[in-house]
Design an enzyme around this catalytic site. Structure first.
Site, PDB file in Angstrom:
ATOM      1  N   ASP A  12      30.191 -28.509  45.683  1.00 24.47           N
ATOM      2  CA  ASP A  12      29.168 -28.783  44.069  1.00 24.47           C
ATOM      3  C   ASP A  12      28.710 -27.275  43.860  1.00 24.47           C
ATOM      4  O   ASP A  12      28.602 -26.090  43.864  1.00 24.47           O
ATOM      5  CB  ASP A  12      27.732 -29.683  44.303  1.00 24.47           C
ATOM      6  CG  ASP A  12      27.440 -30.525  43.194  1.00 24.47           C
ATOM      7  OD1 ASP A  12      27.745 -30.553  42.198  1.00 24.47           O
ATOM      8  OD2 ASP A  12      26.042 -29.939  43.912  1.00 24.47           O
ATOM      9  N   ASP A  14      25.286 -27.032  41.082  1.00 24.63           N
ATOM     10  CA  ASP A  14      23.822 -27.641  40.819  1.00 24.63           C
ATOM     11  C   ASP A  14      23.472 -26.721  42.454  1.00 24.63           C
ATOM     12  O   ASP A  14      23.671 -29.014  42.660  1.00 24.63           O
ATOM     13  CB  ASP A  14      23.081 -28.488  39.534  1.00 24.63           C
ATOM     14  CG  ASP A  14      24.021 -27.744  38.457  1.00 24.63           C
ATOM     15  OD1 ASP A  14      24.097 -26.485  38.189  1.00 24.63           O
ATOM     16  OD2 ASP A  14      23.930 -29.065  37.820  1.00 24.63           O
TER      17      ASP A  14
END
Length: 223
Positions: A12, A14
């Site tokens: 991922d 963020d």
């Protein structure tokens, strides 16, 4: 997972590679203020790992305003938020890479392990450029082409399929509960680097500075 069969790590963005969540919050806050809808950092936690349009719906719901706008007006609002966000993320530099991430990416590259980015953010390629990390990623999922957002597994499966691998050969890294669920629904092992209370379902919980290939192998290959 078979012994020595980790062939890809899917990240991922963020909260894993950099913390641009603050910029998302500020952009949504600016939009909510203009709409005269209450919005604070506590409510913002509900938006973690959620797509832009779903985030907007949550914010409107919080202001009892879900039915006040047409679909085209909502799309325009989401675009306005993104404009605010794109202006804010111009401030991002390599100094914003989270501790240990670049070293981990270098280790994976040296070991010939594939890397993919599984971010719902349509701005992910720009942010990677700001961080100077593009060369470390073999595949970046196009969020606009992913049918279902997390917690559906689509974006992690896209990374896996790009390399022609099986779920058992891939590990996902996330900081959000919805992301951990998406990794598991893809049939992969999940490393959590988020708030411990949100990471209860992760197979392995680490700080980003603790991300090491040997640590992951010890957990997933020897279990």
């Amino acid at each position: 997972m078979e012994k020595n069969k980790i062939k890809a790590v899917i990240f991922d963005l963020d909260g894993v590679i950099t913390d641009s969540a603050r910029y998302h919050y500020l952009a949504w806050k600016k939009l909510a203020d203009k709409l005269d809808i209450p919005f604070d950092e506590v409510y913002n936690e509900k938006l973690k790992g959620v797509s832009r349009m779903e985030s907007l719906e949550l914010i409107l719901k919080n202001g009892n305003a879900s039915g006040n706008y047409t679909e085209s007006q909502k799309i325009a609002m989401a675009e306005k938020k993104n404009d605010y966000y794109k202006e804010l993320i111009k401030q991002i530099t390599p100094a914003d890479i989270l501790p240990g991430i670049q070293e981990f990416l270098e280790e994976l590259k040296a070991e010939g392990i594939h890397t993919a980015l599984a971010s719902v953010s349509k701005n992910a390629p720009f942010i990677l450029g700001q961080l100077g990390l593009e060369q470390y990623f073999d595949y970046i999922a196009d969020a606009a082409k992913i049918p279902n957002a997390k917690p559906f597994p689509d974006i992690f499966l896209a990374g896996m399929e790009a390399f022609g691998l099986t779920p058992e050969e891939c590990v996902g890294i996330e900081d959000a509960r919805t992301g951990i669920e998406a990794i598991h629904r893809a049939g992969m092992k999940a490393v959590g680097v988020g708030t411990p209370s949100e990471m209860e379902e992760a197979d392995l919980l680490l700080d980003t500075s603790e991300l090491k290939l040997e640590t992951i192998k010890e957990k997933f290959l020897l279990d």
